[in-house]
Design a protein around this motif. Structure first.
Motif, PDB file in Angstrom:
ATOM      1  N   LYS A 106       0.819  -1.118   0.029  1.00  0.00           N
ATOM      2  CA  LYS A 106       0.039   0.028  -0.153  1.00  0.00           C
ATOM      3  C   LYS A 106       0.735   1.275  -0.159  1.00  0.00           C
ATOM      4  CE  LYS A 106      -4.094  -2.159   2.347  1.00  0.00           C
ATOM      5  NZ  LYS A 106      -4.771  -2.098   3.713  1.00  0.00           N
ATOM      6  N   ILE A 107       2.053   1.180   0.824  1.00  0.00           N
ATOM      7  CA  ILE A 107       3.027   2.616   0.767  1.00  0.00           C
ATOM      8  C   ILE A 107       3.490   2.446  -0.398  1.00  0.00           C
ATOM      9  CG2 ILE A 107       4.938   3.312   1.722  1.00  0.00           C
ATOM     10  CD1 ILE A 107       4.347   1.773   4.258  1.00  0.00           C
ATOM     11  N   VAL A 108       3.813   1.409  -1.130  1.00  0.00           N
ATOM     12  CA  VAL A 108       4.583   1.693  -2.289  1.00  0.00           C
ATOM     13  C   VAL A 108       3.682   2.124  -3.557  1.00  0.00           C
ATOM     14  CG1 VAL A 108       5.690   0.544  -4.453  1.00  0.00           C
ATOM     15  CG2 VAL A 108       6.508  -0.155  -1.948  1.00  0.00           C
ATOM     16  N   ARG A 134      13.826  -1.884   1.213  1.00  0.00           N
ATOM     17  CA  ARG A 134      13.697  -0.457   0.791  1.00  0.00           C
ATOM     18  C   ARG A 134      12.874   0.359   1.510  1.00  0.00           C
ATOM     19  NH1 ARG A 134      15.538   1.643  -3.877  1.00  0.00           N
ATOM     20  NH2 ARG A 134      17.153   0.422  -3.438  1.00  0.00           N
ATOM     21  N   VAL A 135      11.713  -0.241   2.013  1.00  0.00           N
ATOM     22  CA  VAL A 135      10.828   0.262   3.001  1.00  0.00           C
ATOM     23  C   VAL A 135      11.557   0.686   4.399  1.00  0.00           C
ATOM     24  CG1 VAL A 135       8.648   0.073   4.551  1.00  0.00           C
ATOM     25  CG2 VAL A 135       8.615  -0.395   1.910  1.00  0.00           C
ATOM     26  N   LEU A 136      12.189  -0.452   5.067  1.00  0.00           N
ATOM     27  CA  LEU A 136      12.971  -0.359   6.053  1.00  0.00           C
ATOM     28  C   LEU A 136      13.979   0.669   5.892  1.00  0.00           C
ATOM     29  CD1 LEU A 136      13.449  -4.188   7.174  1.00  0.00           C
ATOM     30  CD2 LEU A 136      11.913  -2.504   8.257  1.00  0.00           C
ATOM     31  N   GLU A 137      14.824   0.697   4.815  1.00  0.00           N
ATOM     32  CA  GLU A 137      15.937   1.806   4.562  1.00  0.00           C
ATOM     33  C   GLU A 137      15.125   2.934   4.931  1.00  0.00           C
ATOM     34  OE1 GLU A 137      19.039   1.787   1.116  1.00  0.00           O
ATOM     35  OE2 GLU A 137      17.297   2.946   0.450  1.00  0.00           O
ATOM     36  N   GLN A 138      13.901   3.290   4.360  1.00  0.00           N
ATOM     37  CA  GLN A 138      13.581   4.711   4.128  1.00  0.00           C
ATOM     38  C   GLN A 138      12.286   4.832   4.981  1.00  0.00           C
ATOM     39  OE1 GLN A 138      14.718   6.875   1.765  1.00  0.00           O
ATOM     40  NE2 GLN A 138      16.091   5.343   0.967  1.00  0.00           N
ATOM     41  N   ILE A 174      10.490   0.237  -4.343  1.00  0.00           N
ATOM     42  CA  ILE A 174      10.506  -0.962  -5.291  1.00  0.00           C
ATOM     43  C   ILE A 174       9.253  -1.691  -5.098  1.00  0.00           C
ATOM     44  CG2 ILE A 174      11.386  -3.169  -5.793  1.00  0.00           C
ATOM     45  CD1 ILE A 174      13.871  -2.256  -4.668  1.00  0.00           C
ATOM     46  N   THR A 175       8.621  -2.081  -6.327  1.00  0.00           N
ATOM     47  CA  THR A 175       7.247  -2.719  -6.434  1.00  0.00           C
ATOM     48  C   THR A 175       7.670  -4.222  -6.309  1.00  0.00           C
ATOM     49  OG1 THR A 175       6.428  -0.921  -7.784  1.00  0.00           O
ATOM     50  CG2 THR A 175       5.185  -3.051  -7.672  1.00  0.00           C
ATOM     51  N   CYS A 188       6.728  -8.334  -7.136  1.00  0.00           N
ATOM     52  CA  CYS A 188       6.055  -8.800  -8.193  1.00  0.00           C
ATOM     53  C   CYS A 188       5.549 -10.260  -7.484  1.00  0.00           C
ATOM     54  CB  CYS A 188       6.976  -9.205  -9.246  1.00  0.00           C
ATOM     55  SG  CYS A 188       6.522 -10.300 -10.579  1.00  0.00           S
ATOM     56  N   PRO A 189       4.344 -10.815  -7.608  1.00  0.00           N
ATOM     57  CA  PRO A 189       3.943 -11.992  -6.898  1.00  0.00           C
ATOM     58  C   PRO A 189       4.726 -13.430  -7.539  1.00  0.00           C
ATOM     59  CG  PRO A 189       2.183 -10.658  -7.974  1.00  0.00           C
ATOM     60  CD  PRO A 189       3.387 -10.054  -8.650  1.00  0.00           C
ATOM     61  N   THR A 190       5.434 -13.309  -8.437  1.00  0.00           N
ATOM     62  CA  THR A 190       6.050 -14.462  -9.096  1.00  0.00           C
ATOM     63  C   THR A 190       7.584 -14.650  -8.797  1.00  0.00           C
ATOM     64  OG1 THR A 190       6.230 -13.557 -11.278  1.00  0.00           O
ATOM     65  CG2 THR A 190       4.251 -15.076 -10.774  1.00  0.00           C
ATOM     66  N   ARG A 191       7.916 -13.441  -8.221  1.00  0.00           N
ATOM     67  CA  ARG A 191       9.401 -13.163  -7.966  1.00  0.00           C
ATOM     68  C   ARG A 191       9.470 -12.950  -6.331  1.00  0.00           C
ATOM     69  NH1 ARG A 191       9.496 -15.584 -11.704  1.00  0.00           N
ATOM     70  NH2 ARG A 191      10.346 -15.101 -13.934  1.00  0.00           N
ATOM     71  N   TRP A 192       9.822 -13.870  -5.723  1.00  0.00           N
ATOM     72  CA  TRP A 192      10.079 -13.497  -4.122  1.00  0.00           C
ATOM     73  C   TRP A 192      11.109 -12.726  -3.672  1.00  0.00           C
ATOM     74  CZ3 TRP A 192      14.463 -14.184  -1.231  1.00  0.00           C
ATOM     75  CH2 TRP A 192      15.547 -14.923  -1.751  1.00  0.00           C
ATOM     76  N   GLY A 193      12.183 -12.592  -4.696  1.00  0.00           N
ATOM     77  CA  GLY A 193      13.126 -11.646  -4.474  1.00  0.00           C
ATOM     78  C   GLY A 193      12.736 -10.238  -4.525  1.00  0.00           C
ATOM     79  N   SER A 194      11.618  -9.884  -5.365  1.00  0.00           N
ATOM     80  CA  SER A 194      11.270  -8.283  -5.588  1.00  0.00           C
ATOM     81  C   SER A 194      10.342  -8.112  -4.006  1.00  0.00           C
ATOM     82  CB  SER A 194      10.228  -8.400  -6.709  1.00  0.00           C
ATOM     83  OG  SER A 194       9.323  -9.176  -6.388  1.00  0.00           O
ATOM     84  N   MET A 195       9.805  -9.073  -3.627  1.00  0.00           N
ATOM     85  CA  MET A 195       9.123  -8.823  -2.048  1.00  0.00           C
ATOM     86  C   MET A 195      10.250  -8.468  -1.165  1.00  0.00           C
ATOM     87  SD  MET A 195       7.219 -11.559   0.352  1.00  0.00           S
ATOM     88  CE  MET A 195       8.870 -12.115   0.697  1.00  0.00           C
TER      89      MET A 195
END
Length: 549
Positions: A229-231, A275-279, A259-260, A262-269
């Protein structure tokens, strides 16, 4: 001195008269090339290569800017029409490239494959097939064979038949296929079983399923949903983006975008969470300023959950990227990586939170359970055994005799195949061997009087030679883990002639099905919204050329 220099200046002409161009040369400089001329063909081939390799739409040749570019580069070249490129130039280049790939594959003794199913932007179904092998120079090669239109129902039976026909169309013998690497789709698994082929499950896909299974927790779902939701909020508001950039500068945080996932790429999650923790401070400052977005500010409970997830999944990202390459050996890494996950990366530590411990345990249990299959274990053990970096380091002691026996059996088969292969040095059909003319008795050489006949049968001699070669390999020092095993085999194939051929057989197997997924990424760049009407045959040609040129 001044008089002398002035005389010199007078004698030196101020400018040389330009050489007059003849009438023939003047006409030749503007006369268009003949269509059958070498220069015209060279430029046309270069443009065709550009269209195919760079995945550029063929209609670029009718654009004014491109035509002006060509005219500036060579005024004598007349650019053919778009129809010429789509109906003549591209098919001709495809046939030429296909012939080159077929010639390469004729020399291949063993190979591995990857396959996957894909639907284009226009929802047309395709099936990809890539082949991987190690050539005589011990370099790993990958070739995309097809992105074939597959309108039939995606049942195991239809896929099995489609794969068989694909191999047959390229003249590849199924017996020479060492393994096929696929994802864990039930229809693909059934197809490989029906064809009675050896299958290696994609490590990346299996790890993705393990992580999906491990993060099935309400706390993680809530925290992950909050990140999304934040992204999404910042992605749809340019004002919020500007405010975020100002907050980053004020708080001296890195100027990074969100960073958004992607449901099929766990690495994107994982990247989104990091990135949320960093910012987090900048995000909280911007969201708190607006009463409508204060509910999106991460609470301490959410932060704890995100940190626990990041700590558990963070180290896994690099392994997926490393094992997805098709430019170097990857299959022999799987056993060492599994060992590293169990003993170090996913090992539970005292300082881990309860959630981190739970995630690690679930991932390990899932992966270990799905790599218990005996056929998979044997294939991975052989590949690791043939890698001079690892050898027997990651093979269980009780399995080692069986692995040695299997490798020796392959060495024996390789020796017999070379012995009876037409054109080999030991073949009777080799025309290079000078045989004495019939009716004449060959004269004995002096050395023949000292030659002794071995009492040991030839089969026993070969068996002893194979055992000696295997033991010598095991006694040789292991190389550094950063070195290339194929370079080592290229240098030592003289010392290990049989084992080097067995290494060529097994080390070509890819650990993931990423090569087929990359084919579909290429297909997505070919079938764009501007080229959604491409025929399946043209899609196959363009993807093939983009991957193989």
């Amino acid at each position: 001195m001044s008089t002398k220099s002035s005389e010199t200046d007078k004698s030196t002409p101020q400018s040389q008269p330009s050489e007059q161009v003849s009438i023939v040369q003047a006409f030749a400089s503007v006369t268009p090339y003949e269509k059958g001329s070498k220069r015209h063909k060279e430029i046309t081939d270069a443009i065709t290569n550009h269209i195919c390799k760079d995945m550029v739409p063929a209609y670029i040749v009718s654009k004014d800017g491109f035509r002006r570019l060509i005219q500036t580069l060579d005024k004598r070249y007349q650019l053919p029409s778009r129809t010429h490129f789509t109906r003549v130039a591209i098919p001709e280049m495809y046939e030429k490239c296909k012939a080159g790939v077929e010639y390469e594959l004729k020399k291949v003794k063993f190979y591995a494959t990857t396959t996957d199913m894909w639907s284009s932007r226009t929802m047309e179904p395709y099936m990809s097939l890539t082949v991987h092998y190690i050539d005589d120079n011990y370099e790993i090669k990958s070739r995309c064979l097809q992105t074939a239109y597959f309108p039939e129902n995606h049942t195991g039976e239809n896929i099995a038949q489609g794969l068989k026909e694909a191999l047959a169309s390229w003249g590849l013998c199924e017996d020479q296929q060492v393994s096929i690497t696929t994802d864990n789709g039930s229809n693909i698994v059934k197809a490989v079983t029906l064809n009675n082929w050896t299958r290696l499950q994609c490590f990346g896909h299996r790890l993705h399923l393990a992580i999906e299974n491990a993060i099935k927790d309400e706390r993680i779902s809530r925290a992950n949903g909050l990140c999304k939701k934040i992204v999404g909020h910042f992605s749809h508001s340019w004002k919020k983006k500007m405010m975020l950039a100002e907050a980053q500068e004020e708080l001296q945080l890195p100027q990074h975008a969100l960073i958004t996932s992607c449901p099929t790429r766990w690495g994107s999650m994982q990247q989104m969470i990091d990135r949320v923790l960093e910012q987090q401070k900048a995000l909280s400052q911007v969201l708190s300023a607006d009463r409508k977005t204060r509910h999106l500010v991460p609470q301490w409970q959410d932060t704890d959950v995100l940190e626990s997830v990041s700590k558990a999944l963070g180290p896994l990202q690099e392994f997926t990227d490393a094992l997805s390459s098709e430019n170097y050996i990857s299959v022999s890494y799987v056993k060492p990586v599994l060992h590293l996950l169990n003993t170090k990366i996913l090992a539970v530590k005292d300082e881990d939170t309860d959630l981190t411990k739970t995630i690690k345990s679930k991932i390990l249990n899932y992966i270990n359970k799905h790599y218990e299959d005996e056929t998979t274990q044997e294939l991975l053990d052989i590949a690791t055994f043939l890698d001079p970096r690892f050898k027997t380091n990651y093979t269980d002691e009780d399995k080692l005799p069986n692995i040695k026996a299997r490798v020796m059996s392959d060495m024996d088969m390789s020796s017999h195949k070379d012995t009876y292969e037409p054109g080999s040095s030991t073949s009777r059909e080799n025309p290079d061997i000078d045989l004495p003319p019939p009716g004449k008795k060959a004269r004995k050489s002096l050395g023949s009087f000292f030659k002794t006949t071995s009492a040991m049968p030839a089969a026993l001699q070969l068996e002893e030679a194979i055992a000696s070669e295997l033991n010598s390999y095991l006694l040789s020092p292991s190389i550094d883990s950063e070195e290339d095993p194929l370079k080592w085999w290229r240098l030592h194939q003289i010392n290990f002639p049989r084992m080097s051929r067995v290494a060529q057989k097994y080390l070509c197997i890819p650990a993931t099905s990423s090569p087929s997924e990359r084919v579909f990424s290429t297909g997505g760049n070919v079938v764009t919204c501007h080229r959604s009407c491409l025929k399946p045959e043209m899609v196959d040609m363009l993807v093939f050329l983009a991957k193989n040129l």
